[in-house]
Design an enzyme around this catalytic site. Structure first.
Site, PDB file in Angstrom:
ATOM      1  N   GLU A 165      24.662  35.735 -33.084  1.00  0.00           N
ATOM      2  CA  GLU A 165      25.867  35.364 -33.826  1.00  0.00           C
ATOM      3  C   GLU A 165      26.347  36.449 -34.788  1.00  0.00           C
ATOM      4  O   GLU A 165      26.423  36.231 -36.011  1.00  0.00           O
ATOM      5  CB  GLU A 165      25.626  34.069 -34.616  1.00  0.00           C
ATOM      6  N   GLU A 363      21.841  28.079 -27.956  1.00  0.00           N
ATOM      7  CA  GLU A 363      21.629  27.082 -29.023  1.00  0.00           C
ATOM      8  C   GLU A 363      22.637  25.970 -28.842  1.00  0.00           C
ATOM      9  O   GLU A 363      23.811  26.223 -28.541  1.00  0.00           O
ATOM     10  CB  GLU A 363      21.856  27.667 -30.430  1.00  0.00           C
TER      11      GLU A 363
HETATM   12  C1  BGP Z   1      23.082  28.833 -35.949  1.00  0.00           C
HETATM   13  C2  BGP Z   1      21.998  29.824 -36.272  1.00  0.00           C
HETATM   14  C3  BGP Z   1      20.632  29.208 -36.399  1.00  0.00           C
HETATM   15  C4  BGP Z   1      20.615  27.829 -37.046  1.00  0.00           C
HETATM   16  C5  BGP Z   1      21.743  26.932 -36.533  1.00  0.00           C
HETATM   17  C6  BGP Z   1      21.896  25.618 -37.260  1.00  0.00           C
HETATM   18  O1  BGP Z   1      24.297  29.318 -36.401  1.00  0.00           O
HETATM   19  O2  BGP Z   1      21.905  30.818 -35.272  1.00  0.00           O
HETATM   20  O3  BGP Z   1      19.824  30.125 -37.060  1.00  0.00           O
HETATM   21  O4  BGP Z   1      20.464  27.897 -38.382  1.00  0.00           O
HETATM   22  O5  BGP Z   1      22.979  27.603 -36.572  1.00  0.00           O
HETATM   23  O6  BGP Z   1      22.693  25.755 -38.386  1.00  0.00           O
HETATM   24  P1  BGP Z   1      22.257  25.325 -39.844  1.00  0.00           P
HETATM   25  O7  BGP Z   1      20.859  25.805 -39.993  1.00  0.00           O
HETATM   26  O8  BGP Z   1      23.187  26.013 -40.764  1.00  0.00           O
HETATM   27  O9  BGP Z   1      22.381  23.835 -39.904  1.00  0.00           O
END
Ligand code: BGP
Length: 458
Positions: A165, A363
């Protein structure tokens, strides 16, 4: 039944900072999260920082057994740059080499294919001090770091990602103030974005030169932008939102070029980065072999209601307003819209506009607060998560049936983990983590995932 190929990659993703612990032990250098937490702990939910994790550094062997128990055939994590190179460059930390070598070997010994990412928001402090991604020198240090990783671990690791990202460190770090160094500096943001794309291309070049027989890609968080209406002003707003949020990295990564309309806008706002024609050629000639896509939510936009202030620092929202569609389905804990069809639209976009390149979901997931209330007979019954995955997989299968070249689906995440700003507020895991005792209990979704992967569908 919704089915997937027998060799489809099913698994989950995590990152070094969010899982390892031992954050400044074992000769690891500080990264910006360690530093930021030291400086401003109040910015993190419940003031819990990156030192409180599921301690993968210590428990990776038993965690890998849990990956098996939850049906994984693949798993993504990242290497911590500042663990491998405590100063960002120079001498390699041998303890890190031992750790990552044995993690990757343990995974393959258990028939779990490792997918390894080189950068997940975690700039070494030593390099941030000299400007981080604003500085061209740091791009060179990254190239050396990437090459070192390929040389050290490339015999076992055959699936690499250069970045996770990248638009996040650009926007959150240099426009919106959410992530360190918390700047609002559009010119720096563009420089950082360009240097990141260049760093990715240089790593790809190194990897291809080594001829290790694997693949290298980049993980992008694609947020399809939907216009409020078919009115041309709304449609234009969505097109521009896509340019900044998605195409800014998708185009250089997959096509080796930037969209001319994006360049025109960057020029118009006097934000062109410092660049060289040699570096532009590096981007043009070193494209990804495959693509990782993180998908959580779409964006909905509309034409601006008010004229933007020309004197204010430039933000992409100069060209659009965010639009809250009435009746949208929400994950109220994270504040993100749930729109499973978005995954299909991404599949079609990649098929039709990006040469049908091989890709995978890297993800997708749902963070929920206070899951304790769903405990029954000792186990968290997270049916909402199962439903979330099923809905997304149904749309993904449709995209594949229509010819999109998707090879896998990884969820976020395997075990409840520390999240950048929200710490442990929202839980995402197949496995529940008791932070204090470090006890792990598989949730209902973990058992469901095992069945899914055994049956290649549901
Ligand atoms: C994505 C990231 C992850 C993870 C996920 C969930 O953007 O790559 O590292 O954190 O989001 O988001 P959050 O942890 O902000 O709820």
């Amino acid at each position: 039944m919704v089915t997937f190929a027998n060799d489809f990659f099913f698994g989950s993703a995590t990152s070094s900072t969010q899982s390892e612990g031992a954050h400044t032990a074992e000769e690891k250098g500080q990264d910006i999260w360690d530093l930021w937490y030291e400086e401003e702990p109040f910015k993190f939910h419940d003031e819990i920082g990156p030192k409180d994790t599921s301690t993968f550094y210590k428990n990776y062997k038993s965690d890998i057994q849990l990956l098996k128990e939850t049906g994984h055939n693949s798993f993504r994590t990242s290497i911590s740059w500042s663990r491998l190179f405590p100063k960002g460059f120079g001498e390699v930390n041998q303890k890190a080499v031992t750790f990552y070598t044995s993690v990757f070997r343990e995974l393959t010994a258990n028939n779990i294919t490792p997918f390894v990412n080189l950068f997940h928001f975690d700039m070494p402090v030593a390099l941030q001090k000299i400007g981080g991604w604003e500085n061209r020198e740091v791009v060179e240090y990254y190239r050396v770091y990437a090459k070192t990783c390929f040389c050290l671990f490339g015999d076992v690791v055959k699936h690499w990602f250069t970045f996770n990202e990248p638009i996040v460190h650009v926007e959150c770090g240099y426009l919106q103030g959410y992530h360190y160094p918390c700047k609002t500096d559009p010119k720096a943001a563009v420089q950082v974005a360009y240097h990141t794309a260049l760093a990715s291309a240089l790593a790809i070049r190194e990897y291809h030169q080594l001829k290790q027989g694997g693949k290298i890609g980049i993980v992008l968080n694609l947020t399809p932008a939907y216009p409020r209406s078919e009115h041309c002003a709304d449609v234009k707003a969505a097109r521009i939102a896509e340019l900044f949020a998605n195409k800014s990295f998708l185009d250089p990564s997959v096509k080796g070029t930037y969209d001319p309309e994006l360049i025109e806008l960057i020029r118009k706002h006097d934000l062109m980065p410092i660049y060289s024609s040699d570096d532009i050629a590096v981007i043009a000639n070193n494209k990804v072999d495959f693509l990782g896509v993180n998908y959580y939510q779409p964006v909905r936009v509309c034409a601006k209601a008010n004229m933007p202030n020309n004197e204010a620092p430039f933000m992409p929202t100069y060209y659009f307003d965010y639009y809250e569609m009435p009746g949208r389905k929400m994950n109220p804990y994270r504040g993100w819209e749930i729109y499973p069809r978005g995954i299909y639209d991404i599949a079609m976009n990649i098929r039709d506009n990006y040469g049908n390149i091989e890709w995978m979901i890297t993800e997708n997931g749902m963070g929920v607060e206070n899951e304790e209330r769903f405990r029954k007979d000792g186990r968290i019954e997270d049916d909402y998560r199962i439903e979330f995955y099923k809905d997304h997989l149904t749309w993904l299968a449709k995209g594949i049936a229509e010819g999109s070249n998707c090879i896998g689906y990884h969820v976020w995440t395997f075990i409840d983990c520390w999240s950048w700003l929200n710490a442990y507020k929202n839980r995402y895991g197949f496995v529940e983590l008791d932070l204090k005792s470090q006890k792990r209990i598989i949730k209902k979704s973990g058992y469901w995932f095992k069945e899914l992967t055994q049956n290649h569908g549901f």
